[in-house]
Design a protein around this motif. Structure first.
Motif, mmCIF file in Angstrom:
data_model
loop_
_atom_site.group_PDB
_atom_site.id
_atom_site.type_symbol
_atom_site.label_atom_id
_atom_site.label_comp_id
_atom_site.label_asym_id
_atom_site.label_seq_id
_atom_site.Cartn_x
_atom_site.Cartn_y
_atom_site.Cartn_z
ATOM 1 N N ASP A 249 -10.566 -18.864 124.607
ATOM 2 C CA ASP A 249 -11.431 -17.704 124.393
ATOM 3 C C ASP A 249 -11.745 -16.955 125.689
ATOM 4 O O ASP A 249 -11.941 -15.735 125.666
ATOM 5 C CB ASP A 249 -12.737 -18.135 123.727
ATOM 6 C CG ASP A 249 -12.536 -18.603 122.296
ATOM 7 O OD1 ASP A 249 -11.692 -18.015 121.598
ATOM 8 O OD2 ASP A 249 -13.209 -19.566 121.886
ATOM 9 N N THR A 400 -9.737 -9.861 116.802
ATOM 10 C CA THR A 400 -9.468 -11.275 117.061
ATOM 11 C C THR A 400 -10.388 -12.099 116.165
ATOM 12 O O THR A 400 -10.769 -11.642 115.096
ATOM 13 C CB THR A 400 -9.688 -11.618 118.550
ATOM 14 O OG1 THR A 400 -11.037 -11.309 118.916
ATOM 15 C CG2 THR A 400 -8.738 -10.837 119.452
ATOM 16 N N LEU A 420 -3.823 -11.277 110.860
ATOM 17 C CA LEU A 420 -4.025 -11.048 112.284
ATOM 18 C C LEU A 420 -2.767 -11.297 113.109
ATOM 19 O O LEU A 420 -2.830 -11.442 114.321
ATOM 20 C CB LEU A 420 -5.185 -11.904 112.821
ATOM 21 C CG LEU A 420 -6.579 -11.277 112.668
ATOM 22 C CD1 LEU A 420 -7.008 -11.271 111.208
ATOM 23 C CD2 LEU A 420 -7.610 -12.013 113.511
ATOM 24 N N ARG A 430 -0.924 -13.771 119.018
ATOM 25 C CA ARG A 430 -1.520 -12.449 119.185
ATOM 26 C C ARG A 430 -2.981 -12.551 119.591
ATOM 27 O O ARG A 430 -3.459 -11.847 120.485
ATOM 28 C CB ARG A 430 -1.405 -11.636 117.899
ATOM 29 C CG ARG A 430 -1.925 -10.216 118.059
ATOM 30 C CD ARG A 430 -2.345 -9.576 116.751
ATOM 31 N NE ARG A 430 -3.038 -8.328 117.043
ATOM 32 C CZ ARG A 430 -4.331 -8.251 117.376
ATOM 33 N NH1 ARG A 430 -5.070 -9.353 117.441
ATOM 34 N NH2 ARG A 430 -4.888 -7.086 117.668
ATOM 35 N N ILE A 431 -3.728 -13.431 118.931
ATOM 36 C CA ILE A 431 -5.147 -13.602 119.251
ATOM 37 C C ILE A 431 -5.306 -14.122 120.682
ATOM 38 O O ILE A 431 -6.175 -13.667 121.436
ATOM 39 C CB ILE A 431 -5.811 -14.549 118.235
ATOM 40 C CG1 ILE A 431 -5.864 -13.876 116.854
ATOM 41 C CG2 ILE A 431 -7.208 -14.939 118.686
ATOM 42 C CD1 ILE A 431 -6.240 -14.819 115.729
ATOM 43 N N LYS A 432 -4.453 -15.063 121.060
ATOM 44 C CA LYS A 432 -4.493 -15.595 122.430
ATOM 45 C C LYS A 432 -4.277 -14.476 123.451
ATOM 46 O O LYS A 432 -4.980 -14.386 124.457
ATOM 47 C CB LYS A 432 -3.425 -16.672 122.577
ATOM 48 C CG LYS A 432 -3.410 -17.359 123.927
ATOM 49 C CD LYS A 432 -2.329 -18.445 123.960
ATOM 50 C CE LYS A 432 -2.356 -19.198 125.275
ATOM 51 N NZ LYS A 432 -1.305 -20.262 125.318
ATOM 52 N N PHE A 434 -4.794 -11.164 123.044
ATOM 53 C CA PHE A 434 -5.861 -10.164 123.095
ATOM 54 C C PHE A 434 -7.190 -10.739 123.557
ATOM 55 O O PHE A 434 -8.052 -10.001 124.032
ATOM 56 C CB PHE A 434 -5.967 -9.431 121.761
ATOM 57 C CG PHE A 434 -4.962 -8.320 121.653
ATOM 58 C CD1 PHE A 434 -5.184 -7.102 122.268
ATOM 59 C CD2 PHE A 434 -3.758 -8.507 120.995
ATOM 60 C CE1 PHE A 434 -4.255 -6.079 122.209
ATOM 61 C CE2 PHE A 434 -2.813 -7.497 120.930
ATOM 62 C CZ PHE A 434 -3.055 -6.275 121.540
ATOM 63 N N LYS A 435 -7.378 -12.036 123.486
ATOM 64 C CA LYS A 435 -8.543 -12.635 124.133
ATOM 65 C C LYS A 435 -8.378 -12.583 125.652
ATOM 66 O O LYS A 435 -9.356 -12.418 126.386
ATOM 67 C CB LYS A 435 -8.764 -14.060 123.629
ATOM 68 C CG LYS A 435 -9.449 -14.112 122.257
ATOM 69 C CD LYS A 435 -9.845 -15.506 121.864
ATOM 70 C CE LYS A 435 -10.659 -15.512 120.573
ATOM 71 N NZ LYS A 435 -12.017 -14.935 120.758
#
Length: 508
Positions: A249, A400, A420, A430-432, A434-435
């Motif tokens: 995060d 996210t 997502l 993708r989440i990794k 954009f974090k």
């Protein structure tokens, strides 16, 4: 300290962490920190620095990072004075190798203060009558590759008053003894100071410019204070590392947070052997540029910014690919601007190495004009970087999840995986990504970096004032005007005064 007690090798990571356990007075959260190396507000940042020290002993990196100086000391290449453009090029590669280990996100690493400390060896007698102090400090500093912090700015209070009228706040000498001096007052911003070995204390160009002879001698000081010095106290800002819940995060703030502090001397004793200038207004005014420090710190800062922009170019390109917008012409134009900005800093760093100027003791440093330009453009470029990210990625960094725990929930995971995902990459990746974007551009950690990039090299006006005054002092301004005078000397009311051109008068 005698020469026999000086270590003959650079610290490694474990030795560095152990060296922080010296009784220093660091305050955080209302309490004195007993062990900064293991305190949750500092421990990962400490280990990021320890990683730099371990690299000095890594066979794959040692050749790039280390050299033996003219005095037989094995040290980091930028910790030694440079005597040629080749020396500066090799120092450039050593700085870059260290900076890549934090992706350009740690600016006040040990090589930052090497910008000044290396100059002590080039001409110790520049600091007469404290020349032997300069020589001794260089030997200890270079041989162990010590980590110094740097405080040269007065707290932002009563700046409308003459310097000598603010004795209750600004650092000044209060007592002189046979063994040394006692100093009291505060300095800022002591970035990363909790994790350093000593504080370098002086006045920056803006502060020194206000000094008046006959009034401000008590403030005209340059000295070093070891972190265990009684009466030296650090008050730290909140820790972004402490607030980071997980590396997934908060991948940057959880390990690269350079905590900033206010440094206070409360009747602290500074031995004479740690003093470089004492009650010397002219030396305090001159050392910033004359010592070569200004030229060298901007060299280190430019390389660090170039590495950071390498990282940001990669981050933007990956974000655009994830969104499926990397093929759009307008998007490519803006991304090209960021890449061009990156290219500019690498070119400037190379020019600073390849076209140096003479400095103390036959050494060379990057040309002052190049350093002054780098100081300005490294500072305000970060705002443009953020603008490009905001315009091209839009609201994508918000799309996210609240925490890595959402991805570990078996009921939520199938929904997250479907909605997502990115273009060609699964949702988790993708989440990794954009974090990481969020931590770099939008988080509290990122906000501090925006403030740091804009202000670490001086206030907004001083950057330009220094360039203006140095252009006049070094004869550049006369050269600029002479070029215009030459142009105007080639014609007058009667026409051209040189034979190269012809003039068609009106009606002829």
């Amino acid at each position: 300290m005698s020469e026999e007690t000086v270590a003959v090798r650079a610290l490694d990571g474990e030795e560095y962490l152990e060296s922080l356990r010296d009784g220093r007075q660091v305050y955080f959260g209302g309490e004195r920190v007993k062990d900064v190396a293991n305190h949750p507000a500092f421990r990962n940042a400490a280990r990021s620095i320890a990683r730099l020290y371990d690299a000095l002993h890594d066979p794959e990196m040692e050749e790039v990072l280390m050299k033996v100086d003219r005095w037989g000391i094995a040290t980091h290449r930028f910790f030694a004075p440079a005597y040629s453009a080749q020396d500066l090029l090799e120092a450039k590669e050593a700085i870059a190798a260290w900076q890549r280990l934090s992706y350009g996100w740690m600016g006040r690493t040990p090589d930052y203060k090497a910008s000044f400390m290396a100059t002590l060896a080039a001409d110790p007698e520049y600091y007469a009558p404290f020349g032997e102090n300069a020589r001794r400090w260089y030997r200890e500093y270079a041989s162990r590759v010590l980590f110094l912090n740097h405080v040269i700015v007065d707290p932002p209070v009563d700046r409308n008053r003459p310097h000598h009228e603010v004795r209750d706040v600004y650092v000044h000498v209060v007592k002189e003894t046979g063994g040394g001096i006692y100093v009291t007052g505060a300095k800022q911003v002591a970035t990363q100071s909790a994790l350093t070995h000593a504080s370098f204390v002086a006045a920056n160009s803006g502060t020194a410019a206000r000094f008046e002879e006959g009034k401000d001698e008590d403030f005209a000081l340059v000295f070093l204070a070891r972190m265990e010095t009684p009466g030296q106290i650090l008050f730290c800002r909140p820790s972004f590392e402490l607030k980071a819940e997980s590396p997934f995060d908060q991948p940057l703030s959880s390990r690269f947070d350079e905590n900033d502090a206010v440094l206070v001397f409360d009747n602290a004793f500074i031995p004479w052997e740690d003093v470089l200038a004492y009650r010397d207004v002219q030396r305090a005014k001159q050392f910033y540029a004359a010592s070569g420090f200004f030229n060298r710190f901007n060299f280190q800062a430019t390389i660090r910014m170039a590495i950071k922009l390498d990282f940001m170019c990669g981050l933007l390109l990956k974000g655009l690919e994830s969104n499926g917008t990397d093929g759009f012409r307008g998007v490519q134009v803006a991304a090209g601007e960021l890449i061009t900005l990156r290219n500019l800093f690498w070119a400037l760093a190379s020019a600073m190495a390849l076209d140096p100027e003479p400095s103390l003791g036959g050494s060379v440093v990057p040309k002052l004009e190049y350093a002054a330009a780098a100081r300005v453009y490294t500072n305000f470029s970060w705002d443009r970087v953020r603008q490009i990210f905001e315009s091209l990625l839009g609201g994508s960094p918000i799309v996210t999840v609240s925490s890595y725990r959402d991805l570990m929930n078996p009921d939520l995971r199938p929904i997250i995986d479907r909605y997502l995902r990115g273009t060609g990459i699964p949702a988790e990746e993708r989440i990794k990504l954009f974090k990481l974007v969020w931590d770099a551009v939008y988080s509290e950690f990122a906000g501090r970096h925006g403030l740091y990039e804009l202000n670490y090299a001086g206030n907004n006006e001083q950057k330009y004032l220094d360039a203006f005054h140095w252009a006049h002092e070094r004869g550049l301004a006369d050269g600029f005007k002479a070029l215009v005078d030459q142009c105007m000397s080639e014609y007058d009311l009667d026409g051209w005064k040189v034979p190269h051109w012809t003039w068609n008068r009106l009606g002829q």
